[in-house]
Design a protein around this motif. Structure first.
Motif, PDB file in Angstrom:
ATOM      1  N   SER A  79       0.834  -1.215   0.000  1.00 48.62           N
ATOM      2  CA  SER A  79       0.000   0.000   0.000  1.00 48.62           C
ATOM      3  C   SER A  79       0.865   1.260   0.000  1.00 48.62           C
ATOM      4  CB  SER A  79      -0.921   0.008   1.223  1.00 48.62           C
ATOM      5  OG  SER A  79      -0.161  -0.027   2.427  1.00 48.62           O
ATOM      6  N   ASP A  80       2.024   1.206   0.673  1.00 45.85           N
ATOM      7  CA  ASP A  80       2.934   2.352   0.675  1.00 45.85           C
ATOM      8  C   ASP A  80       3.481   2.613  -0.733  1.00 45.85           C
ATOM      9  OD1 ASP A  80       2.782   2.714   3.503  1.00 45.85           O
ATOM     10  OD2 ASP A  80       4.189   1.052   3.755  1.00 45.85           O
ATOM     11  N   VAL A  81       3.843   1.521  -1.411  1.00 43.28           N
ATOM     12  CA  VAL A  81       4.375   1.650  -2.776  1.00 43.28           C
ATOM     13  C   VAL A  81       3.331   2.272  -3.693  1.00 43.28           C
ATOM     14  CG1 VAL A  81       5.190   0.368  -4.795  1.00 43.28           C
ATOM     15  CG2 VAL A  81       6.002  -0.259  -2.514  1.00 43.28           C
ATOM     16  N   GLU A  82       2.089   1.800  -3.588  1.00 40.72           N
ATOM     17  CA  GLU A  82       1.027   2.336  -4.436  1.00 40.72           C
ATOM     18  C   GLU A  82       0.765   3.808  -4.142  1.00 40.72           C
ATOM     19  OE1 GLU A  82      -0.210   0.821  -7.012  1.00 40.72           O
ATOM     20  OE2 GLU A  82       1.068  -0.879  -6.533  1.00 40.72           O
ATOM     21  N   GLU A  83       0.835   4.184  -2.858  1.00 44.24           N
ATOM     22  CA  GLU A  83       0.597   5.583  -2.496  1.00 44.24           C
ATOM     23  C   GLU A  83       1.706   6.478  -3.042  1.00 44.24           C
ATOM     24  OE1 GLU A  83      -0.461   8.404   1.376  1.00 44.24           O
ATOM     25  OE2 GLU A  83       0.083   6.287   1.664  1.00 44.24           O
TER      26      GLU A  83
END
Length: 279
Positions: A203-207
């Motif tokens: 989720s951090d990568v996508e954000e």
């Protein structure tokens, strides 16, 4: 009398057979000549096609260099994370990628805990055993050393380690010897690099990917901030692939270094360090 007639018929028969054999031999010789000529023509056509593809790829490099050197904030500039840009030209299509070397993991400075996950992700995508990838990650800096003591490229290091040329070329989009630090730039790091950063979840990568696409500030990254630094350049890699309408292909890769703006003095903003033909 009848015996003489028979002899004449036999002589004519032998002559006919001889003529047929000679004709067959001539036909075979002509067929062989035509086949050889056709192969030579195809070879020449392939060489001409390859040369035209290389020339088109060089045109793509020039366009990409102009894209990289844009200084007007009102002009759109392509991402520096390896996102492909497609151009339709007169003779075919050019696909180029711009990559900031600070967005990659430096195999000479980064610890194993950064190199190994990235190399495993690359290896799995290319059908290479993950155990082999981890083993190479432990010694990749040694593989990068040239016999004369200089430092080679990621491509040279991985091919020496036994990886295929294809896998080594792809790995060069995520690993480098020209970042000079263990930190990577989250603004230009490809997805694979971000996935390898300890402390960054999916989720951090996508954000991060979503925010930088919109030009927004990046989120707080917690423990992952240790491995991240928003700095760009001065070395960039340009990869240009040309595809002719005939199917001929060529891929050129250039590394350039920023050296400041001095157009009035006739100097280029970027100095070309190296150019090589990948395919």
């Amino acid at each position: 009398m009848r015996l003489a007639i028979r002899r004449r018929h036999r002589a004519k028969g032998y002559m006919l057979i001889t003529v047929l054999w000679i004709s067959l031999a001539l036909l075979l010789a002509v067929a062989a000549f035509l086949a050889t000529a056709r192969q030579e023509a195809l070879g020449v056509r392939a060489e001409v096609g390859a040369a035209r593809a290389v020339a088109l790829a060089r045109s793509g490099l020039n366009v990409a260099l102009a894209d990289l050197g844009r200084i007007n904030p009102d002009q759109a500039r392509s991402p520096l994370d390896g996102t492909p840009v497609t151009l339709n030209m007169a003779e075919g299509t050019v696909i180029y990628r711009l990559q900031d070397e600070t967005g990659k993991i430096d195999i000479l400075n980064a610890p194993r805990q950064l190199i190994a996950p990235a190399l495993v992700l690359i290896a799995e995508a290319e059908g290479v055993d993950a155990f082999d990838a981890v083993t190479v990650a432990d010694a990749i800096a040694d593989f990068a050393a040239e016999p004369d003591g200089s430092i080679g490229s990621v491509y040279a290091a991985l091919t020496r380690a036994g990886f295929s040329a294809r896998t080594a070329n792809i790995a060069g989009r995520y690993l480098t010897t020209l970042n000079f630090t263990a930190q990577v730039n989250p603004r230009t790091a490809p997805r694979v690099v971000l996935q390898a950063i300890p402390g960054l979840g999916p989720s951090d990568v996508e954000e991060i990917m979503a925010r930088r696409a919109d030009g927004q500030p990046l989120p707080r990254l917690g423990s992952a901030a240790l491995w991240l630094s928003e700095r760009a350049g001065p070395v960039y890699t340009i990869e240009a692939e040309a595809i002719l309408a005939t199917g001929a292909r060529a891929v050129l890769q250039a590394q350039v270094a920023q050296r400041g703006v001095a157009f009035r003095g006739g100097l280029m903003q970027y100095e070309i360090l190296s150019v090589r033909q990948v395919r």
